[in-house]
Design a protein around this motif. Structure first.
Motif, PDB file in Angstrom:
ATOM      1  N   ASP A  20      32.997  16.280  39.268  1.00 33.68           N
ATOM      2  CA  ASP A  20      33.412  17.450  39.032  1.00 33.68           C
ATOM      3  C   ASP A  20      34.630  18.060  40.172  1.00 33.68           C
ATOM      4  O   ASP A  20      35.530  18.294  39.832  1.00 33.68           O
ATOM      5  CB  ASP A  20      32.724  18.616  38.756  1.00 33.68           C
ATOM      6  N   ILE A  21      34.187  17.492  41.319  1.00 32.08           N
ATOM      7  CA  ILE A  21      35.046  17.877  42.571  1.00 32.08           C
ATOM      8  C   ILE A  21      36.472  16.957  42.487  1.00 32.08           C
ATOM      9  O   ILE A  21      37.543  17.378  42.738  1.00 32.08           O
ATOM     10  CB  ILE A  21      34.635  17.972  43.693  1.00 32.08           C
ATOM     11  N   ALA A  22      36.362  15.501  41.965  1.00 32.74           N
ATOM     12  CA  ALA A  22      37.258  14.908  41.716  1.00 32.74           C
ATOM     13  C   ALA A  22      38.296  15.498  40.746  1.00 32.74           C
ATOM     14  O   ALA A  22      39.751  15.400  40.741  1.00 32.74           O
ATOM     15  CB  ALA A  22      36.869  13.447  41.293  1.00 32.74           C
ATOM     16  N   ALA A  23      37.721  15.871  39.493  1.00 38.21           N
ATOM     17  CA  ALA A  23      38.595  16.498  38.660  1.00 38.21           C
ATOM     18  C   ALA A  23      39.335  17.774  39.222  1.00 38.21           C
ATOM     19  O   ALA A  23      40.551  17.928  38.706  1.00 38.21           O
ATOM     20  CB  ALA A  23      37.745  16.878  37.295  1.00 38.21           C
ATOM     21  N   ILE A  24      38.580  18.500  39.806  1.00 38.84           N
ATOM     22  CA  ILE A  24      39.255  19.684  40.429  1.00 38.84           C
ATOM     23  C   ILE A  24      40.438  19.406  41.323  1.00 38.84           C
ATOM     24  O   ILE A  24      41.585  19.906  41.416  1.00 38.84           O
ATOM     25  CB  ILE A  24      38.153  20.709  41.233  1.00 38.84           C
ATOM     26  N   VAL A  25      40.243  18.429  42.068  1.00 41.93           N
ATOM     27  CA  VAL A  25      41.189  17.959  43.368  1.00 41.93           C
ATOM     28  C   VAL A  25      42.450  17.132  42.420  1.00 41.93           C
ATOM     29  O   VAL A  25      43.542  17.699  42.569  1.00 41.93           O
ATOM     30  CB  VAL A  25      40.588  16.835  44.053  1.00 41.93           C
ATOM     31  N   SER A  26      42.057  16.359  41.412  1.00 42.77           N
ATOM     32  CA  SER A  26      43.232  16.079  40.290  1.00 42.77           C
ATOM     33  C   SER A  26      44.054  17.173  39.693  1.00 42.77           C
ATOM     34  O   SER A  26      45.418  17.004  39.843  1.00 42.77           O
ATOM     35  CB  SER A  26      42.479  15.021  39.638  1.00 42.77           C
ATOM     36  N   ASP A  27      43.341  18.074  39.289  1.00 46.15           N
ATOM     37  CA  ASP A  27      44.144  19.223  38.699  1.00 46.15           C
ATOM     38  C   ASP A  27      44.845  20.035  39.849  1.00 46.15           C
ATOM     39  O   ASP A  27      46.194  20.236  39.493  1.00 46.15           O
ATOM     40  CB  ASP A  27      43.216  20.224  38.116  1.00 46.15           C
ATOM     41  N   THR A  28      44.470  19.886  40.893  1.00 48.21           N
ATOM     42  CA  THR A  28      45.198  20.700  42.286  1.00 48.21           C
ATOM     43  C   THR A  28      46.474  19.998  42.361  1.00 48.21           C
ATOM     44  O   THR A  28      47.679  20.440  42.658  1.00 48.21           O
ATOM     45  CB  THR A  28      44.444  20.881  43.475  1.00 48.21           C
ATOM     46  N   ALA A  29      46.397  18.416  42.278  1.00 48.89           N
ATOM     47  CA  ALA A  29      47.725  17.837  42.591  1.00 48.89           C
ATOM     48  C   ALA A  29      48.649  18.016  41.762  1.00 48.89           C
ATOM     49  O   ALA A  29      50.095  17.785  41.880  1.00 48.89           O
ATOM     50  CB  ALA A  29      47.327  16.298  42.621  1.00 48.89           C
ATOM     51  N   LEU A  30      48.429  18.413  40.332  1.00 53.88           N
ATOM     52  CA  LEU A  30      49.625  18.789  39.262  1.00 53.88           C
ATOM     53  C   LEU A  30      50.295  20.075  39.188  1.00 53.88           C
ATOM     54  O   LEU A  30      50.806  20.275  38.398  1.00 53.88           O
ATOM     55  CB  LEU A  30      48.879  18.458  38.137  1.00 53.88           C
ATOM     56  N   VAL A  31      49.735  20.993  40.233  1.00 48.55           N
ATOM     57  CA  VAL A  31      50.161  22.261  40.053  1.00 48.55           C
ATOM     58  C   VAL A  31      50.936  22.694  41.433  1.00 48.55           C
ATOM     59  O   VAL A  31      50.627  22.084  42.354  1.00 48.55           O
ATOM     60  CB  VAL A  31      49.009  23.323  39.673  1.00 48.55           C
ATOM     61  N   GLN A  32      51.367  23.823  41.631  1.00 46.08           N
ATOM     62  CA  GLN A  32      52.234  24.271  42.690  1.00 46.08           C
ATOM     63  C   GLN A  32      51.212  24.430  43.941  1.00 46.08           C
ATOM     64  O   GLN A  32      50.046  25.292  43.579  1.00 46.08           O
ATOM     65  CB  GLN A  32      53.029  25.619  42.518  1.00 46.08           C
ATOM     66  N   PRO A  33      51.525  24.384  45.198  1.00 44.59           N
ATOM     67  CA  PRO A  33      50.674  24.497  46.090  1.00 44.59           C
ATOM     68  C   PRO A  33      50.501  26.121  46.320  1.00 44.59           C
ATOM     69  O   PRO A  33      51.297  27.004  45.875  1.00 44.59           O
ATOM     70  CB  PRO A  33      51.419  24.058  47.450  1.00 44.59           C
ATOM     71  N   ILE A  34      49.264  26.748  46.676  1.00 43.10           N
ATOM     72  CA  ILE A  34      48.985  28.097  46.930  1.00 43.10           C
ATOM     73  C   ILE A  34      49.205  28.659  48.458  1.00 43.10           C
ATOM     74  O   ILE A  34      49.133  29.721  48.512  1.00 43.10           O
ATOM     75  CB  ILE A  34      47.563  28.522  46.203  1.00 43.10           C
ATOM     76  N   ASN A  35      49.361  27.586  49.271  1.00 39.73           N
ATOM     77  CA  ASN A  35      49.394  28.006  50.517  1.00 39.73           C
ATOM     78  C   ASN A  35      48.458  28.938  51.208  1.00 39.73           C
ATOM     79  O   ASN A  35      48.451  29.968  51.746  1.00 39.73           O
ATOM     80  CB  ASN A  35      50.709  28.780  50.818  1.00 39.73           C
ATOM     81  N   GLY A  36      46.905  28.421  50.581  1.00 40.44           N
ATOM     82  CA  GLY A  36      45.750  29.136  50.777  1.00 40.44           C
ATOM     83  C   GLY A  36      44.622  27.924  50.609  1.00 40.44           C
ATOM     84  O   GLY A  36      44.729  26.881  50.296  1.00 40.44           O
ATOM     85  N   THR A  37      43.646  28.771  50.358  1.00 43.10           N
ATOM     86  CA  THR A  37      42.270  28.130  50.193  1.00 43.10           C
ATOM     87  C   THR A  37      41.517  28.719  49.022  1.00 43.10           C
ATOM     88  O   THR A  37      41.618  30.029  48.787  1.00 43.10           O
ATOM     89  CB  THR A  37      41.329  28.138  51.375  1.00 43.10           C
ATOM     90  N   PHE A  38      40.949  27.634  48.242  1.00 39.10           N
ATOM     91  CA  PHE A  38      39.835  28.185  47.274  1.00 39.10           C
ATOM     92  C   PHE A  38      38.705  27.278  47.145  1.00 39.10           C
ATOM     93  O   PHE A  38      38.657  26.270  47.711  1.00 39.10           O
ATOM     94  CB  PHE A  38      40.510  28.111  45.787  1.00 39.10           C
TER      95      PHE A  38
END
Length: 251
Positions: free
Chosen positions: A164-182
Motif C-alpha cells: 500500500d505505501i509503495a502504491a501511494i509513493v508511486s502515485d505521488t511520483a506521477l503528480v505535481q509536488p505539493i511542497n509540503g507533507t502528507f
C-alpha cells in the motif's frame, strides 16, 4: 519520464520500481550495489542527469543515534545538491508519521533533520510520512523481547502494508509536488501490544505480550497520538488479516 529511486532495491523501493516500470516509465533503481552511494556521492552526478523525479527511500544501515543522524544529513545533502545541479523537478522523501512528536528517539531526530534539509532546498518536493509497515512487526517484537516476554506499549498504531505505501509513493511520483507533507496509514487503528498479540497468535509464537505503558518504542515513550495521523491521511486498503494471509507464501 526518467524516475530515479534511491534505495531502489529495498522493501519499498523494489515495489515502487516495479509499479512505475509496469506503467512504462524509465526507472533507475540506485543503491550502493549499483554504484550509487549517497553517503560518498559516488555516481550521483551521472545518475541524476535527465531525471525529472527522484524518490528517496534510503535508510541508515545503523540505528545508533550518531550514525543514523550522520547518514540522513550527509546522504541528504549529497543527493539534494546533485538534484539541484541537474534540475530535478520533484523530490519525494519517505518519512515517518509522528516524526516531530518523537524527538526523544535518535532515529526520529535524524528523520526530522532529513525533512528539514528537503524543505530548505530549492527543489519542488513532497514528503510522504508513513506509519509503521506490517513487515516490521518481527523486528518490533525482537526489540521488546526479554526472555519469553515482549513488553510493548498499549498505545495506538495504524500500520500499513508495504504494497500500500509503495502504491501511494508511486502515485505521488506521477503528480505535481505539493511542497509540503502528507500522512499515509493503514485502515485499522489498534494498540501496539494488541497488534503484537494478533501477530504472534497467527504465527503460533508462544511468547507472551505484556502491555506496559512505560515501554519505550525505539528509545521514546509513546501515547495514542505519537505514531498515528492526527488529521486527514491517505489510507491503504490492507488490514492485518489480509496482509498476513498474503505474506504467508513468502515466509
Amino acid at each position: 519520464m526518467k524516475i530515479l529511486i534511491i534505495g531502489g532495491s529495498g522493501l519499498i523501493g523494489s515495489k515502487v520500481a516495479a509499479n512505475l516500470r509496469q506503467l512504462g516509465y524509465d526507472v533507475v533503481a540506485g543503491s550502493p550495489s549499483t554504484g550509487i552511494n549517497t553517503m560518498t556521492g559516488e555516481g550521483l552526478a551521472d545518475v541524476v542527469k535527465g531525471a525529472q523525479v527522484v524518490i528517496d527511500l534510503s535508510n541508515s544501515p545503523s540505528f545508533e543515534d550518531k550514525a543514523v543522524l550522520e547518514f540522513f544529513e550527509t546522504s541528504g545533502r549529497n543527493l539534494l545538491a546533485a538534484e539541484q545541479a541537474a534540475g530535478v523537478k520533484h523530490h519525494i522523501a519517505l518519512s515517518v508519521v509522528g516524526t516531530e512528536r518523537m524527538l526523544d528517539s535518535g532515529y526520529f531526530r535524524a528523520k526530522m533533520a532529513q525533512e528539514n534539509l528537503v524543505k530548505a532546498s530549492k527543489l519542488p518536493y513532497t514528503i510522504v510520512r508513513s506509519t509503521q509497515f506490517f513487515e516490521f512487526l518481527g523486528g518490533i517484537a525482537q526489540s521488546g523481547t526479554i526472555g519469553n516476554e515482549i513488553r510493548l506499549s498499549p498505545a495506538h498504531v495504524q500500520p500499513i502494508s508495504s504494497d500500500d505505501i509503495a502504491a501511494i509513493v508511486s502515485d505521488t511520483a506521477l503528480v505535481q509536488p505539493i511542497n509540503g507533507t502528507f500522512d499515509a496509514a493503514g485502515p485499522e487503528k489498534i494498540g501496539l501490544a494488541d497488534l503484537m498479540k494478533r501477530y504472534l497468535k497467527a504465527l503460533g509464537d508462544k511468547r507472551i505480550v505484556v502491555p506496559d505503558a512505560n515501554a519505550a518504542y525505539y528509545g521514546a515513550q509513546i501515547n495514542d497520538q505519537s505514531l498515528t495521523p492526527t488529521g486527514s491521511a491517505r489510507l491503504g486498503d490492507t488490514g492485518f488479516a489480509a496482509w498476513f494471509s498474503k505474506s504467508q507464501p513468502a515466509r
